[in-house]
Design an enzyme around this catalytic site. Sequence first.
Site, PDB file in Angstrom:
ATOM      1  CD  GLU A 229      -2.599   1.122   2.637  1.00  0.00           C
ATOM      2  OE1 GLU A 229      -2.487   2.117   3.365  1.00  0.00           O
ATOM      3  OE2 GLU A 229      -3.270   0.111   2.953  1.00  0.00           O
ATOM      4  CB  CYS A 263      -2.941   5.521   3.635  1.00  0.00           C
ATOM      5  SG  CYS A 263      -4.063   4.507   4.607  1.00  0.00           S
TER       6      CYS A 263
END
Length: 475
Positions: A229, A263
């Site tokens: 990620e 994020c």
Amino acid sequence: MIHAYDPRTGESFGEPIAESTDAEVDAAVEAAHAAAPAWRAAARPEVLEAIASALEANVEELWTVADRETALGETRLRGEVARAASQFRLFAEVLRDGGHLEAVISRQADVRRMNHPLPGVVGVFSASNFPFAFSVAGGDTASALAAGCPVVVKAHPAHPLTSELSAGVIRSALPDPALLGLVHGLAAGKRLVQHPDVVAVGFTGSIPGGKAIQALIDERPEPIPFFGELGSVNPVVVLPSAAREGLASGFAASLTLGTGQFCTNPGLVFVPDDADLVASLGTAVAGSSGSAMLSERIRQGYLDGVERLAKLTLLAEGAQGEAAWAVAPRVFTIDLAAFAEGLPAIAEECFGPSSIVVTYGDAAELPSVLERLEGSLTATVHATDVDEARPVAEALARRAGRLIWNGWPTGVAVCWAMHHGGPWPASTAPAHTSVGAMAIRRWVRPTAYQGWPSELLPPELRDDNPLGVPQRVDG
């Protein structure tokens, strides 16, 4: 040596931790690998629940140490320990349900298929911004252990003491402490990725970091899957029909949550060219305050990012705060045509409390620009008119893994339906998620049995189904 630092003062504290040698990495991986067979046969749901209870029982010490290393505060860190515990409990439910095994029987062809744990050790790289939920006690560790795979974690240097403490708490509930290894240092990460007993890697971090890990994997004689990620700008589109009440305050709160170190931070916000609306967004951010970032390196990365954006019009700047590594929230603005001309560079992620407000005159011009954005973990639409939203929603659906309606992207629920992934660079494997029940799918692989004697079949594929797992039979 790896030192712990207090982001509020910038000073180191505590005893430094030695970087792991190659021999220590090898020993951790090999011990974990040796512990795997017994772990696959163990009563894993009960152990996962015991880990959850151990995390909760040690929350006082955990949050206190983590706060010293991250400056994230008691409320946030207590909540994160609770979230980490909830992930272990969720995977206990997943194992009891058995659906993740995807047991399928085709009697006419005499073929039976199910998922098995990957035959080796999962390497996990901790995230900087979540010292519990995406680190040693995080979802990668929980889902891999649930799948039946032992784990070796490469600790993040921003919270080495929290990592050691978390590992100790988890090991206290494991039948074999070797099931969770912990290593420190850049060289240790390289050694971990390339160890032959490591069969998959999970990573949450930067795009350069993810590319570096992929390059190391590419050097291996045997390739392995990499679930990374890496980066996300999480576009938010405010359409003309959107309700205005609470919009500006919601944006500012989402932007500055955790000093923007999420994020899922809203890095791009598309709004109608309405002076009052734009001004309200600026006013909300101007009234906000920054705080300490997690490390000096992350702080410098943020400062470099906002310097890159300085060619845009500064809409608002919040207060910086007094901590040594504190930063001020900053929001810039640009019109849609100029934004489109600056793609893709203008939309590069700036990790921290920074965002670009992009103004547009005609919503019909949005889809063609949104289609040019890189992949994101999330995309959000604010609207009350469904028909007005449809073209934008269709464009965003192709660029993000999670779509949000009249909300904000920060905050990821740990649940059965969650998908926390997206097209590159949001993740390296957009079909998979790092949060939620389906995260376990990263650490299993299917095996088909054709014409196999019943006595040799796994119990999950036998006609009598002694474990009671869900079976799909002849479709």
